[in-house]
Write an enzyme that holds these catalytic residues in place. Structure first.
Site, short mmCIF file in Angstrom:
data_model
loop_
_atom_site.label_atom_id
_atom_site.label_comp_id
_atom_site.label_asym_id
_atom_site.label_seq_id
_atom_site.Cartn_x
_atom_site.Cartn_y
_atom_site.Cartn_z
N LYS A 14 0.87 -1.12 -0.02
CA LYS A 14 -0.05 -0.10 -0.05
C LYS A 14 0.85 1.26 0.00
O LYS A 14 1.97 1.14 0.40
CB LYS A 14 -1.07 -0.17 1.19
N CYS A 15 0.12 2.28 -0.48
CA CYS A 15 0.91 3.49 -0.29
C CYS A 15 1.54 4.03 0.88
O CYS A 15 1.03 3.67 1.91
CB CYS A 15 -0.12 4.63 -0.75
N PRO A 16 2.76 4.30 0.87
CA PRO A 16 3.62 4.74 -0.32
C PRO A 16 4.68 3.77 -0.58
O PRO A 16 5.64 4.18 -1.35
CB PRO A 16 4.20 5.92 0.34
N ASP A 41 -2.13 -1.55 -5.43
CA ASP A 41 -2.62 -0.30 -4.73
C ASP A 41 -3.22 0.72 -5.67
O ASP A 41 -2.74 0.93 -6.81
CB ASP A 41 -1.52 0.30 -4.31
N ASP A 47 0.15 7.91 -7.99
CA ASP A 47 1.27 8.22 -7.12
C ASP A 47 2.37 7.79 -8.06
O ASP A 47 3.45 8.72 -8.25
CB ASP A 47 1.63 7.35 -6.20
#
Length: 87
Positions: A14-16, A41, A47
């Site tokens: 998951k982010c980041p 994600d 992103d």
């Protein structure tokens, strides 16, 4: 998708983390290296293109897949010159 020299399987992160791992990997690559980043994600579609734009890498392709998304990224020569050395 075009041919990649390296495949980064970042599915499940998951982010980041997808951007952070992509950045770390690209630091060790020479200019012109093409990598395929696979991720699940949902924020990666925002992103990773933003990361490429900010760092000067070329986003060659972005493609949805049944299990997530795939990005084909070419490390730019400009990014190699501006990357700060690791201490």
């Amino acid at each position: 998708m075009a041919q990649a020299e390296v495949v980064l399987d970042l599915k499940g992160l998951k982010c980041p983390l997808p951007v952070m791992r992509t950045r770390r990997h690209l630091r060790s690559c020479t200019a012109g290296t093409i990598i395929l980043v696979e991720t699940t994600d949902p924020l990666a579609v925002i992103d990773l293109p933003h990361f490429c734009q900010q760092e000067g890498h070329r986003l060659l392709e972005s493609q949805p897949r049944a299990e997530g998304h795939a990005f084909l990224i070419e490390k730019s020569t400009a990014a190699e010159a501006t990357t700060a050395p690791q201490i």
